[in-house]
Write an enzyme that holds these catalytic residues in place. Structure first.
Site, PDB file in Angstrom:
ATOM      1  N   GLU A 129      54.816  -8.161  11.002  1.00 47.44           N
ATOM      2  CA  GLU A 129      54.811  -7.920   9.380  1.00 47.44           C
ATOM      3  C   GLU A 129      53.971  -6.609   9.211  1.00 47.44           C
ATOM      4  O   GLU A 129      54.500  -5.880   7.942  1.00 47.44           O
ATOM      5  CB  GLU A 129      53.808  -9.207   8.893  1.00 47.44           C
ATOM      6  CG  GLU A 129      53.752  -8.719   7.234  1.00 47.44           C
ATOM      7  CD  GLU A 129      55.347  -9.201   6.567  1.00 47.44           C
ATOM      8  OE1 GLU A 129      55.671  -8.280   6.028  1.00 47.44           O
ATOM      9  OE2 GLU A 129      55.365 -10.423   6.760  1.00 47.44           O
ATOM     10  N   VAL A 132      56.105  -2.685   8.685  1.00 37.83           N
ATOM     11  CA  VAL A 132      56.869  -1.767   7.956  1.00 37.83           C
ATOM     12  C   VAL A 132      56.094  -1.401   6.668  1.00 37.83           C
ATOM     13  O   VAL A 132      56.309  -0.185   6.219  1.00 37.83           O
ATOM     14  CB  VAL A 132      58.108  -2.891   7.421  1.00 37.83           C
ATOM     15  CG1 VAL A 132      58.588  -2.272   6.146  1.00 37.83           C
ATOM     16  CG2 VAL A 132      58.988  -3.100   8.435  1.00 37.83           C
ATOM     17  N   GLU A 190      49.003  13.535   8.026  1.00 41.37           N
ATOM     18  CA  GLU A 190      48.347  14.080   9.333  1.00 41.37           C
ATOM     19  C   GLU A 190      48.443  15.537   9.232  1.00 41.37           C
ATOM     20  O   GLU A 190      48.972  16.376   8.537  1.00 41.37           O
ATOM     21  CB  GLU A 190      49.061  13.589  10.480  1.00 41.37           C
ATOM     22  CG  GLU A 190      49.199  12.124  10.435  1.00 41.37           C
ATOM     23  CD  GLU A 190      47.899  11.504  10.871  1.00 41.37           C
ATOM     24  OE1 GLU A 190      46.867  12.110  11.411  1.00 41.37           O
ATOM     25  OE2 GLU A 190      47.702  10.183  10.682  1.00 41.37           O
ATOM     26  N   ASP A 201      59.383   8.570   9.958  1.00 40.54           N
ATOM     27  CA  ASP A 201      58.341   7.246   9.446  1.00 40.54           C
ATOM     28  C   ASP A 201      59.416   6.240   8.568  1.00 40.54           C
ATOM     29  O   ASP A 201      59.301   4.890   9.122  1.00 40.54           O
ATOM     30  CB  ASP A 201      57.080   7.577   8.885  1.00 40.54           C
ATOM     31  CG  ASP A 201      56.403   6.359   8.643  1.00 40.54           C
ATOM     32  OD1 ASP A 201      55.293   5.895   9.341  1.00 40.54           O
ATOM     33  OD2 ASP A 201      56.366   5.932   7.382  1.00 40.54           O
ATOM     34  N   LYS A 205      60.876   2.074   9.626  1.00 37.36           N
ATOM     35  CA  LYS A 205      60.858   1.067   8.918  1.00 37.36           C
ATOM     36  C   LYS A 205      62.119   0.714   8.308  1.00 37.36           C
ATOM     37  O   LYS A 205      62.134  -0.831   8.194  1.00 37.36           O
ATOM     38  CB  LYS A 205      59.773   1.250   7.391  1.00 37.36           C
ATOM     39  CG  LYS A 205      58.294   1.817   8.135  1.00 37.36           C
ATOM     40  CD  LYS A 205      57.629   2.387   7.110  1.00 37.36           C
ATOM     41  CE  LYS A 205      56.213   2.870   7.521  1.00 37.36           C
ATOM     42  NZ  LYS A 205      55.305   3.405   6.378  1.00 37.36           N
ATOM     43  N   GLY A 302      46.372   2.266   5.549  1.00 38.05           N
ATOM     44  CA  GLY A 302      45.152   1.963   5.439  1.00 38.05           C
ATOM     45  C   GLY A 302      44.393   0.851   6.199  1.00 38.05           C
ATOM     46  O   GLY A 302      45.385   0.018   6.728  1.00 38.05           O
TER      47      GLY A 302
END
Length: 428
Positions: A129, A132, A190, A201, A205, A302
């Protein structure tokens, strides 16, 4: 309440791994009450076991194989990132019958099908989970809640870094470089932001979402992608004038048995729900036949938001282990074809620098017409002996638009094709 205990071993103890341990401890009583068993933290693999950490763990090891091979570990949580050695370790865990929870989008988007097959073969669970959208629940809704519906389309803001940058550009009028520097200073980006700003990225996803939504085999390499490095303050200003905002979108759609998957910046109508998603938040807009439109919104990254999704998967897996339920892992491989970008139908925003002279607009319009691309609206502004033409097309084949651009560049009156961007959330 049963006295049964299940042990969770962790591969990785960075931002997300720390959050997982914190939640497992702080929410231990609630989890035990819901599960009918206690979850405890077992061995944790780290790079440096000697480093002092904010959250102490009884057993740290620099050898991740110790976590996977420990007979006392019931569930392996992989939060180390990257394809290797994570793939090898997860395969090893699954072959031994241990269930796995991962937050590794790159891994799932690359070899998730192989891992799902391996999990099925060994009667183990594989859950992801958090891979994504961090703390936003979207995998289970697609896999379970919408299992009786037919998803037509997904539009998602899938990367918080790029959304933060575009928000700063839109609201403060800064250019890309300044907005990126601010994102890096605040820790949203980054030091090497390439995977975010180039769209990689979000592509990983989207591949996972498309595989689930359309019951098909989609990997990250199937996704067309274009990043936000070319978005300018001029584009932002023109979009605002026309009633749009610019977002980096991941778009997956199914038509006539084929699947289109793409990541790129797009003009979104100001009234569309995705247009109001600001800063580092993510959102996923799902269009389905029976339920209509749905939007899932929240923090896509996060420590604690992502850890919340990981722990939710751990609890689900633990429930299955305790009940003895046979796992059915969610990634399937059916024969839907990925449609090339050139065959997809999209609206476009085109900004041209042209000579400010009679007949220019007619020549430009004729070039669009030669390739069956219809113009929806035109805006023109003169600057001395030059001018800018801003056009919005009706929906057209992407390949036809690309050929239009090639011919426009050959016109003596067109000095530059200054910007080209797709328009989403408007015409079907």
């Amino acid at each position: 309440m049963t006295n049964r205990t299940l042990t969770v071993g962790l591969l990785g103890f960075g931002t997300v791994g720390t959050g997982v341990v914190r939640l497992l401890r702080e929410h231990a009583d609630e989890i035990a009450s819901r599960l009918g068993a206690t979850l405890i933290v077992g061995p944790v693999a780290v790079r440096d076991p000697q480093r002092v950490r904010d959250i102490p763990v009884a057993r740290l090891t620099s050898d991740p194989a110790e976590v996977v091979d420990d007979p006392g570990v019931d569930i392996v949580v992989e939060v180390m990132g990257g394809v290797d050695p994570a793939r090898t370790l997860i395969e090893r865990a699954l072959k031994s019958g241990k269930s796995v929870v991962t937050a590794n989008k790159e891994l799932v988007a690359t070899v998730g099908f192989e891992l799902a097959d391996l999990a099925d073969e060994n009667h183990a669970w594989l859950e992801y989970e958090a891979a994504v959208a961090g703390g936003i629940p979207i995998i289970k809704p697609l896999r379970e809640s919408l299992a009786g519906d037919r998803v037509r389309r997904i539009l998602g803001i899938l990367n918080g870094t790029t959304n933060y940058i575009l928000t700063k550009m839109t609201e403060e009028g800064v250019d890309f470089a300044e907005a990126l520097a601010e994102a890096q200073r605040l820790g949203f980006a980054e030091a090497d932001p390439a995977a975010d700003v180039d769209g990689a990225d979000a592509a990983s996803k989207l591949a996972i979402l498309a595989s689930l939504a359309f019951d098909s085999r989609i990997v990250a390499g199937d996704v067309f992608r274009d990043g936000i490095t070319g978005v300018t303050a001029t584009d932002i200003a023109h979009a605002r004038r026309m009633g749009y905002v610019i977002k980096l979108l991941g778009i997956a759609e199914s038509s006539n048995g084929d699947v289109g998957v793409r990541v790129h910046p797009a003009l979104v109508p100001r009234e569309h729900p995705l247009a109001s998603v600001r800063e580092s938040f993510n959102a996923i807009f799902v269009e389905a036949e029976a339920v209509g439109d749905l939007m899932f919104y929240g923090r896509g990254a996060g420590s604690l938001p992502t850890a919340s999704a990981v722990v939710g998967d751990v609890v689900d897996v633990a429930r299955g282990v305790l009940s003895g339920e046979r796992p059915v892992n969610s990634l399937r491989r059916h024969g839907k074809t990925v449609r090339p970008m050139e065959d997809l139908t999209v609206q476009f925003y085109v900004l041209l620098d042209v000579a400010d002279e009679a007949g220019v607009l007619a020549g430009v319009a004729s070039t669009f017409g030669d390739h069956d691309v219809s113009i929806k609206s035109v805006w023109q502004e003169g600057h001395g002996d030059s001018a800018q033409l801003l056009l919005i097309t009706h929906a057209a084949r992407d390949g036809d638009l690309q050929r239009t651009l090639q011919d426009l560049r050959r016109l003596s009156s067109v000095r530059d094709v200054a910007s080209v961007m797709r328009v989403e959330g408007g015409e079907a």
